[in-house]
Design a protein around this motif. Structure first.
Motif, PDB file in Angstrom:
ATOM      1  N   LEU A 198       0.828  -1.202   0.000  1.00 31.93           N
ATOM      2  CA  LEU A 198       0.000   0.000   0.000  1.00 31.93           C
ATOM      3  C   LEU A 198       0.862   1.251   0.000  1.00 31.93           C
ATOM      4  O   LEU A 198       0.566   2.233  -0.662  1.00 31.93           O
ATOM      5  CB  LEU A 198      -0.909   0.019   1.228  1.00 31.93           C
ATOM      6  N   GLU A 213       2.241   1.873  -3.348  1.00 27.43           N
ATOM      7  CA  GLU A 213       1.185   2.426  -4.194  1.00 27.43           C
ATOM      8  C   GLU A 213       0.972   3.909  -3.886  1.00 27.43           C
ATOM      9  O   GLU A 213       0.758   4.728  -4.767  1.00 27.43           O
ATOM     10  CB  GLU A 213      -0.116   1.655  -3.956  1.00 27.43           C
ATOM     11  N   PHE A 214       1.062   4.227  -2.597  1.00 26.58           N
ATOM     12  CA  PHE A 214       0.918   5.605  -2.163  1.00 26.58           C
ATOM     13  C   PHE A 214       2.001   6.481  -2.785  1.00 26.58           C
ATOM     14  O   PHE A 214       1.752   7.576  -3.266  1.00 26.58           O
ATOM     15  CB  PHE A 214       0.980   5.654  -0.633  1.00 26.58           C
ATOM     16  N   HIS A 225       3.562   5.882  -5.499  1.00 25.80           N
ATOM     17  CA  HIS A 225       3.377   5.979  -6.944  1.00 25.80           C
ATOM     18  C   HIS A 225       2.276   6.957  -7.302  1.00 25.80           C
ATOM     19  O   HIS A 225       2.161   7.370  -8.451  1.00 25.80           O
ATOM     20  CB  HIS A 225       3.072   4.602  -7.535  1.00 25.80           C
ATOM     21  N   ASN A 226       1.440   7.265  -6.330  1.00 28.79           N
ATOM     22  CA  ASN A 226       0.406   8.261  -6.540  1.00 28.79           C
ATOM     23  C   ASN A 226       1.066   9.635  -6.487  1.00 28.79           C
ATOM     24  O   ASN A 226       1.724   9.982  -5.512  1.00 28.79           O
ATOM     25  CB  ASN A 226      -0.646   8.118  -5.435  1.00 28.79           C
ATOM     26  N   SER A 283     -10.903   3.184   6.048  1.00 29.01           N
ATOM     27  CA  SER A 283     -10.374   3.749   4.808  1.00 29.01           C
ATOM     28  C   SER A 283     -10.801   5.213   4.674  1.00 29.01           C
ATOM     29  O   SER A 283      -9.998   6.070   4.327  1.00 29.01           O
ATOM     30  CB  SER A 283     -10.874   2.938   3.620  1.00 29.01           C
ATOM     31  N   ALA A 315      -4.770  11.477  -1.767  1.00 26.79           N
ATOM     32  CA  ALA A 315      -4.091  10.267  -2.238  1.00 26.79           C
ATOM     33  C   ALA A 315      -4.610   9.049  -1.472  1.00 26.79           C
ATOM     34  O   ALA A 315      -4.902   8.005  -2.063  1.00 26.79           O
ATOM     35  CB  ALA A 315      -2.581  10.406  -2.065  1.00 26.79           C
ATOM     36  N   GLU A 337      -7.969   8.162  -2.761  1.00 25.96           N
ATOM     37  CA  GLU A 337      -7.922   7.532  -4.077  1.00 25.96           C
ATOM     38  C   GLU A 337      -7.504   6.077  -3.985  1.00 25.96           C
ATOM     39  O   GLU A 337      -8.027   5.217  -4.676  1.00 25.96           O
ATOM     40  CB  GLU A 337      -6.927   8.285  -4.980  1.00 25.96           C
ATOM     41  N   ILE A 338      -6.544   5.821  -3.109  1.00 24.41           N
ATOM     42  CA  ILE A 338      -6.052   4.448  -3.007  1.00 24.41           C
ATOM     43  C   ILE A 338      -7.086   3.564  -2.327  1.00 24.41           C
ATOM     44  O   ILE A 338      -7.318   2.425  -2.726  1.00 24.41           O
ATOM     45  CB  ILE A 338      -4.712   4.425  -2.247  1.00 24.41           C
ATOM     46  N   PRO A 361     -11.443   2.401  -4.760  1.00 27.42           N
ATOM     47  CA  PRO A 361     -11.039   1.993  -6.109  1.00 27.42           C
ATOM     48  C   PRO A 361     -11.761   2.784  -7.189  1.00 27.42           C
ATOM     49  O   PRO A 361     -11.251   2.930  -8.285  1.00 27.42           O
ATOM     50  CB  PRO A 361     -11.456   0.523  -6.170  1.00 27.42           C
ATOM     51  N   ARG A 416      -9.736   5.574  -8.445  1.00 23.21           N
ATOM     52  CA  ARG A 416      -8.434   5.276  -9.012  1.00 23.21           C
ATOM     53  C   ARG A 416      -8.430   5.503 -10.501  1.00 23.21           C
ATOM     54  O   ARG A 416      -9.310   5.039 -11.210  1.00 23.21           O
ATOM     55  CB  ARG A 416      -8.096   3.806  -8.775  1.00 23.21           C
TER      56      ARG A 416
END
Lengths: 323, 284
Positions: free
Chosen positions: B6, B9-10, B12-13, B195, B269, B272-273, B276, B279
């Motif tokens: 995660l 991924e964060f 990469h955002n 979340s 961010a 968004e993660i 979904p 995304r």
């Protein structure tokens, strides 16, 4: 007799004007057998399952009768008494149960939950038993620590069954456990239920609209129609020689690979429970209906030992009136 | 394993990476202010007051001859402490009240929601000024005032999610299996609202930072400790603002803005993660 249902009547809606989804149903289930309950939509099969767990939805109430499971009277109990009965004495696998998993909880934790909530053992032992239970339903190590979205539908259904049997209840009620699964998985799940009965000595009640599926697995079968029992008997009796016209109609409507014959349907529409016909509920659709059927008081007849049929055709001199 | 996935991924955002970089820079500033500041931020110098920017005083000095760059660097401390702590208080209260309100429903829900309405309708800054003035200056008081007066939106969001979650089958089945309310709220419902909670927590931090600066600027709370709002206040009260001393006012203003922006970016961010549907380019 591990399950004894006597004259169970469940009403949806207010007193007087509501609908009787289950009307004076009596069932006896012997310990250690796989008991199949077959009925179409609206026949009251799921309502019976929920009543057995004391889980009737809002607006539904037991109007009369009794349900005794392993000596425990379910009706009229307080929620706190029912809570300790559920999972330990009897468990229910819901229709479409595979969507009932918490998406953010690992499979093994969800299976162990029943044990922890009932304070039956510590966390470590609960996890161990959960894993044994998962193994029993055919879910190995790789699956234990996964989350529900990582499992297929069949695997989720297996996990739900593992959760239902982890506390080793005496009775497992499976209400349409194979809905939304493909045919191969359906057979696997039913085979699993049979294995559970053998390995854990559990009594399994399989509820389904799928007659072939139930007849594949069950020792005894009960046919429901419009909130009433039509016929009860051993699997071979019911399948080979149905007594009730509705049972015969159901059997004729089944597609068979072995014999080539025309598929027969039952004419008419399912009974409208808000305005049930007088007498026998199946009468308007029945090919063998007689005049006295409209006066039928739902007496059960036992033309052969070990069988019960609720039909006026068997009220002749050789039929023994039971109730 | 999942946690690091995660996090990657964060990173990469784009918003996440930018927000994290901003917040990391200010955290560094706050932690190492004593080492990177060219001067002691509170040492006055009668010979060097109101200096314009120069190599030795990049942002100039104030009316007491204190180095403004040093004060701006130290200012990050209060903003981060108050922002994080007050948001922590607000989110904790909002989470618990939202869970209780949504889960139990009925009268409990009604009462809590009317209290929430009250806090949402009343202009928060006005109450904060009154309450903070009553409580007196002090870091903890400021944190408490901001925290206790900004939990209402969080409570409402959590409640709305709980309303649908509590009807989910796994909740029903836990309840049927002897599961207590506390157990269900924290084991089953909380993870499913978390979340949304994380994203909102970041937004709460940014609004707390802004509120703190606003309060200090208005003269509420501890005006003597070094903070960005305080620096702007000093510039305002000494007339530097009208005199056009930009080096006194603009840097702390930009710092406040940038730090808030950083937390908002992180909040977006995270959302968004976690959601979904927001995304871009991903599957599903």
């Amino acid at each position: 007799m591990i399950v004894e249902i006597r004259g169970l009547t469940v009403r949806y809606g207010p007193e007087g004007s509501g609908v009787r989804a289950v009307d004076h149903v009596s069932l006896d289930v012997d310990e250690g057998i796989l008991y199949g309950i077959v009925g179409e939509s609206g026949s009251g099969k799921s309502t019976i399952a929920m009543a057995m767990m004391g889980l009737l939805p809002h607006g539904a109430s037991v109007e009369g009768g009794s349900i005794s499971i392993d000596g425990f009277e379910v009706t009229g109990r307080k929620e706190s008494q029912l809570a300790s009965f559920r999972g330990r004495t009897a468990s229910l696998v819901f229709q479409g149960a595979m969507n009932n998993l918490n998406p953010l909880m690992r499979i093994e934790d969800q299976v162990a939950e029943t044990l922890l909530l009932h304070r039956m053992c510590g966390r470590k032992e609960a996890l161990e038993r959960a894993r044994r239970s998962l193994e029993l339903v055919g879910l190995g190590k790789q699956v234990w620590r996964l989350y529900p979205h990582e499992l297929s539908g069949g695997m989720k259904q297996r996990a739900m069954i593992a959760a239902a049997v982890v506390a080793e209840p005496r009775v497992l009620i499976a209400d349409e456990p194979t809905t939304a699964l493909d045919v191969i998985t359906q057979v696997q799940i039913v085979n699993l239920l049979r294995q559970l009965r053998e390995k854990l000595g559990m009594t399994v009640i399989l509820i389904s609209h799928d007659f072939p599926l139930v007849s594949e697995a069950s020792d005894r079968i009960c046919i429901l129609y419009g909130g009433k029992v039509c016929e009860v008997g051993s699997n071979s009796h019911i399948v080979r020689k149905p007594l009730h016209p509705y049972t015969a109609g159901l059997l004729n409507s089944v597609v068979s690979l072995r014999e080539r014959r025309e598929i027969m349907t039952i004419p008419g529409e399912p009974v409208d429970l808000s305005r049930p016909p007088k007498g026998c509920r199946f009468m308007p659709r029945c090919g063998s209906a007689m005049e006295k059927c409209s006066l039928y008081a739902y007496d059960s007849y036992s033309p052969e030992p070990g069988r019960l049929v609720y039909c006026e055709m068997y009220s002749g001199p050789d039929g023994n009136t039971e109730a | 394993m999942r946690g690091t996935g995660l996090f990657i991924e964060f990173l990469h955002n784009r918003k996440g990476a930018a927000g994290l970089a901003i917040v990391a820079a200010f955290t560094f500033m706050a932690l190492f202010a004593p080492f990177i500041s060219p001067y002691n931020p509170t040492s006055t110098n009668p010979q060097a007051f109101l200096l314009p920017p120069s190599p030795s005083h990049p942002f100039g000095t104030d009316n007491l001859g204190q180095d403004l760059l040093s004060r701006d660097l130290y200012g990050a401390q209060i903003s981060l402490i108050v922002g994080l702590a007050a948001a922590g208080v607000a989110v904790a209260i909002g989470l618990v009240t939202g869970l209780v309100s949504g889960y139990f429903g009925g009268l409990v829900d009604e009462v809590i929601m009317r209290i929430v309405d009250f806090f949402i309708v009343i202009p928060a800054l006005v109450i904060m000024i009154v309450v903070a003035a009553l409580l007196g200056p002090g870091l903890l008081n400021v944190i408490a005032v901001i925290g206790f007066l900004s939990w209402a939106p969080v409570a409402r969001i959590i409640r709305s999610m709980v309303l649908s979650l509590r009807e989910r089958p796994f909740v029903e089945s836990a309840r049927a299996n002897n599961g207590g309310s506390l157990y269900i709220m924290f084991r089953h419902i909380f993870p499913n609202v978390s979340s949304v909670l994380y994203g909102n927590a970041m937004l709460a931090v940014s609004s707390a930072i802004f509120t703190q600066a606003a309060l200090v600027f208005l003269g509420v709370g501890n005006v003597t400790s070094i903070s960005w709002g305080g620096i702007i206040r000093e510039a305002y009260t000494t007339g530097a603002l009208t005199a056009g001393d930009m080096a006194w006012v603009v840097p702390p203003g930009i710092f406040i803005f940038t730090l808030i922006f950083g937390f908002i970016l992180i909040g977006y961010a995270v959302e968004e993660i976690m959601n979904p549907r927001l995304r871009g380019g991903g599957s599903g």
